[in-house]
Motif scaffolding. Structure first.
Motif, PDB file in Angstrom:
ATOM      1  N   THR A   8       7.030   7.679  -1.238  1.00  0.00           N
ATOM      2  CA  THR A   8       6.140   8.605  -1.497  1.00  0.00           C
ATOM      3  C   THR A   8       6.727   9.970  -0.916  1.00  0.00           C
ATOM      4  O   THR A   8       7.072  10.020  -0.027  1.00  0.00           O
ATOM      5  CB  THR A   8       4.830   8.194  -0.870  1.00  0.00           C
ATOM      6  OG1 THR A   8       4.559   6.901  -1.475  1.00  0.00           O
ATOM      7  CG2 THR A   8       3.813   9.211  -0.829  1.00  0.00           C
ATOM      8  N   VAL A   9       6.451  10.977  -1.760  1.00  0.00           N
ATOM      9  CA  VAL A   9       6.424  12.284  -1.266  1.00  0.00           C
ATOM     10  C   VAL A   9       5.063  13.156  -1.170  1.00  0.00           C
ATOM     11  O   VAL A   9       4.328  12.960  -2.310  1.00  0.00           O
ATOM     12  CB  VAL A   9       7.468  13.243  -2.338  1.00  0.00           C
ATOM     13  CG1 VAL A   9       7.670  14.605  -1.729  1.00  0.00           C
ATOM     14  CG2 VAL A   9       8.951  12.448  -2.640  1.00  0.00           C
ATOM     15  N   ALA A  10       4.796  13.687  -0.173  1.00  0.00           N
ATOM     16  CA  ALA A  10       3.522  14.086   0.003  1.00  0.00           C
ATOM     17  C   ALA A  10       3.638  15.702  -0.435  1.00  0.00           C
ATOM     18  O   ALA A  10       4.627  16.168  -0.541  1.00  0.00           O
ATOM     19  CB  ALA A  10       2.965  14.102   1.440  1.00  0.00           C
ATOM     20  N   ALA A  11       2.352  16.354  -0.690  1.00  0.00           N
ATOM     21  CA  ALA A  11       2.162  17.341  -1.267  1.00  0.00           C
ATOM     22  C   ALA A  11       2.852  18.516  -0.311  1.00  0.00           C
ATOM     23  O   ALA A  11       3.351  19.527  -0.855  1.00  0.00           O
ATOM     24  CB  ALA A  11       0.748  17.694  -1.260  1.00  0.00           C
ATOM     25  N   GLU A  68      -5.685  13.143   1.326  1.00  0.00           N
ATOM     26  CA  GLU A  68      -5.668  11.737   1.613  1.00  0.00           C
ATOM     27  C   GLU A  68      -4.322  11.584   2.462  1.00  0.00           C
ATOM     28  O   GLU A  68      -3.137  12.022   2.109  1.00  0.00           O
ATOM     29  CB  GLU A  68      -5.649  11.077   0.324  1.00  0.00           C
ATOM     30  CG  GLU A  68      -7.012  10.369  -0.085  1.00  0.00           C
ATOM     31  CD  GLU A  68      -7.219   9.646  -1.226  1.00  0.00           C
ATOM     32  OE1 GLU A  68      -6.265   8.664  -1.358  1.00  0.00           O
ATOM     33  OE2 GLU A  68      -8.129   9.784  -2.027  1.00  0.00           O
ATOM     34  N   LEU A  69      -4.439  10.585   3.314  1.00  0.00           N
ATOM     35  CA  LEU A  69      -3.250  10.166   4.068  1.00  0.00           C
ATOM     36  C   LEU A  69      -2.523   9.076   3.386  1.00  0.00           C
ATOM     37  O   LEU A  69      -3.142   8.175   2.660  1.00  0.00           O
ATOM     38  CB  LEU A  69      -3.363   9.839   5.718  1.00  0.00           C
ATOM     39  CG  LEU A  69      -4.178  10.964   6.097  1.00  0.00           C
ATOM     40  CD1 LEU A  69      -4.572  10.475   7.790  1.00  0.00           C
ATOM     41  CD2 LEU A  69      -3.017  12.060   6.380  1.00  0.00           C
ATOM     42  N   PRO A  74       0.824  -1.098   0.065  1.00  0.00           N
ATOM     43  CA  PRO A  74      -0.115   0.015   0.026  1.00  0.00           C
ATOM     44  C   PRO A  74       0.932   1.348  -0.059  1.00  0.00           C
ATOM     45  O   PRO A  74       0.228   2.363  -0.258  1.00  0.00           O
ATOM     46  CB  PRO A  74      -0.855  -0.260   1.350  1.00  0.00           C
ATOM     47  CG  PRO A  74       0.046  -0.745   2.031  1.00  0.00           C
ATOM     48  CD  PRO A  74       0.900  -1.807   1.422  1.00  0.00           C
ATOM     49  N   THR A  75       2.050   1.129   0.221  1.00  0.00           N
ATOM     50  CA  THR A  75       2.655   2.598   0.721  1.00  0.00           C
ATOM     51  C   THR A  75       3.392   3.412  -0.394  1.00  0.00           C
ATOM     52  O   THR A  75       3.195   4.504  -0.538  1.00  0.00           O
ATOM     53  CB  THR A  75       3.774   2.447   1.672  1.00  0.00           C
ATOM     54  OG1 THR A  75       3.176   1.763   2.837  1.00  0.00           O
ATOM     55  CG2 THR A  75       4.451   3.578   2.219  1.00  0.00           C
ATOM     56  N   ALA A 110      -2.683  12.147  -4.518  1.00  0.00           N
ATOM     57  CA  ALA A 110      -3.794  12.082  -3.681  1.00  0.00           C
ATOM     58  C   ALA A 110      -3.543  12.710  -2.240  1.00  0.00           C
ATOM     59  O   ALA A 110      -4.651  13.156  -1.680  1.00  0.00           O
ATOM     60  CB  ALA A 110      -3.972  10.392  -3.288  1.00  0.00           C
ATOM     61  N   THR A 111      -2.413  12.930  -1.883  1.00  0.00           N
ATOM     62  CA  THR A 111      -2.058  14.003  -0.803  1.00  0.00           C
ATOM     63  C   THR A 111      -2.584  15.361  -0.848  1.00  0.00           C
ATOM     64  O   THR A 111      -2.819  15.860  -0.035  1.00  0.00           O
ATOM     65  CB  THR A 111      -0.766  14.060  -0.482  1.00  0.00           C
ATOM     66  OG1 THR A 111       0.110  14.387  -1.418  1.00  0.00           O
ATOM     67  CG2 THR A 111      -0.086  12.425  -0.011  1.00  0.00           C
TER      68      THR A 111
END
Ligand code: RUB
Length: 330
Positions: A204-207, A248-249, A66-67, A243-244
């Motif tokens: 993953t890099v978030a917004a 979304e987390l 999932p990550t 998605a972030t």
């Protein structure tokens, strides 16, 4: 409806789940390769049915781990193009296009890793000691490129419990002729005083610029922050998560306790709980820069990468949330 997929597609999905295929970049490339194999193995005769069959294969691949956002981003690279063109395509055109887009993604991904090396190596000076964690092709590309350019560097590679991916890193670096020392994860702060820079990869890099990477990364970043050591993240743009942007987390994968202790231990001590999160989140404040194939950015510029690379999907997501404002004066 359940479809029969080629054996190799099921093997790739199982390979990702069991971590035989691991690392965010490799997972992404394996997933699009599986889509290509699925397309070539389609035995029906209807283009609409082909689309449903490809969606079925995509869902199977997406459910493996999932990550790392590289997985859904890679699948979306192929499937969003297919979805946009399916009405106009014959079956042959649809199959050929999936093959073409899959090959395109794989070629891009390999080139991106190489470019990250060339762009990032400028941050390493001869004589530097670099610390890295887990096994990241992007981070390794930076270190190996610096070495191949004649820079005299030393590397501390963290073991990376419980799966010991650090050993793969150490072996790769030693094979390149780089001076490498394998250290337990718990020794990071002990050695940090000697370290000039930290380079890690990303799942993953978030917004907001937060980076999700192998468990332990945030602790290393904390120790580096305390010692005023720079932290660099090497990440292709398909590791940025659209998605972030809409809040979304990122789901942090929790793997079986048997990766930490053996079955016998669990049986003998039923009162002991064992947890095994596979990733953690490093806040942008602890990251100096993210090295992408399109240049070096501040983690706070992650949103700009997302707007540039994923404008199409962001628009769709915003529409779903009905966030399109109408500024026209009636
Ligand atoms: C691997 C890991 C790597 C990133 C980046 O975790 O955290 O640092 O995936 O790797 P796991 P790359 O072993 O659980 O998959 O740069 O190769 O994409």
């Amino acid at each position: 409806m359940n479809y029969k997929l080629p054996k190799e597609v099921l093997e790739i999905a199982e390979g990702i789940r069991s971590m035989k295929i691991r690392g965010a970049g490799r997972i992404a490339r394996a997933a699009v390769k599986a889509l290509k194999i699925a397309a070539l193995g389609y035995r029906g005769s209807n283009v609409k049915d082909f689309y449903d069959y490809m969606m079925y294969a995509s869902k199977l691949l997406l459910a493996t781990r999932p990550t790392a956002v590289s997985l859904p981003n890679a699948v979306a690279y192929v499937m969003s193009r297919l979805s946009r063109n399916i009405e106009a395509f014959s079956l042959n055109e649809a199959v050929d296009s999936v093959v073409k887009w899959s090959d395109e993604f794989i070629e891009y991904s390999l080139k991106a890793t190489q470019l990250i090396g060339e762009i990032g190596e400028g941050r390493i000076k001869s004589g530097n000691i670099v610390l890295t964690h887990c096994n990241s092709s992007a981070a390794l590309s930076v270190i190996i490129t610096a070495h191949r350019k004649g820079k005299d560097i030393r590397v501390y590679a963290c073991e990376t419990r419980p799966k010991f991916q650090g050993k793969i890193t150490a072996k790769t670096l030693a094979k390149e002729g780089i001076d490498v020392t394998l250290i337990p994860d718990s020794a990071v702060r002990f050695f940090m005083k000697d370290v000039d820079l930290v380079i890690v990869g990303a799942d993953t890099v978030a917004a907001n610029g937060a980076v999700v990477n192998k468990i332990g990364t945030s602790m290393i970043a904390l120790a580096a922050h305390e010692a005023r050591v720079r932290v660099f993240v090497a990440a292709e743009t398909y590791k940025f998560s659209p998605a972030t942007v809409i809040g979304e987390l990122v789901t942090i994968e929790e793997r079986p306790p048997t990766e930490v202790v053996d079955k016998d231990f669990l049986r003998r001590y039923p009162g002991i709980k064992v947890r095994n999160p596979a990733f953690d989140v490093t806040p942008p404040e602890y990251i100096d820069a993210i090295i992408t194939e399109k240049g070096v950015i501040s983690p706070h510029a992650a949103i700009l990468v997302l707007r540039e690379e994923f404008a199409w999907t962001l628009e769709e997501r915003m529409k779903k949330l009905k966030l399109t404002l109408n500024y026209e004066i009636e």
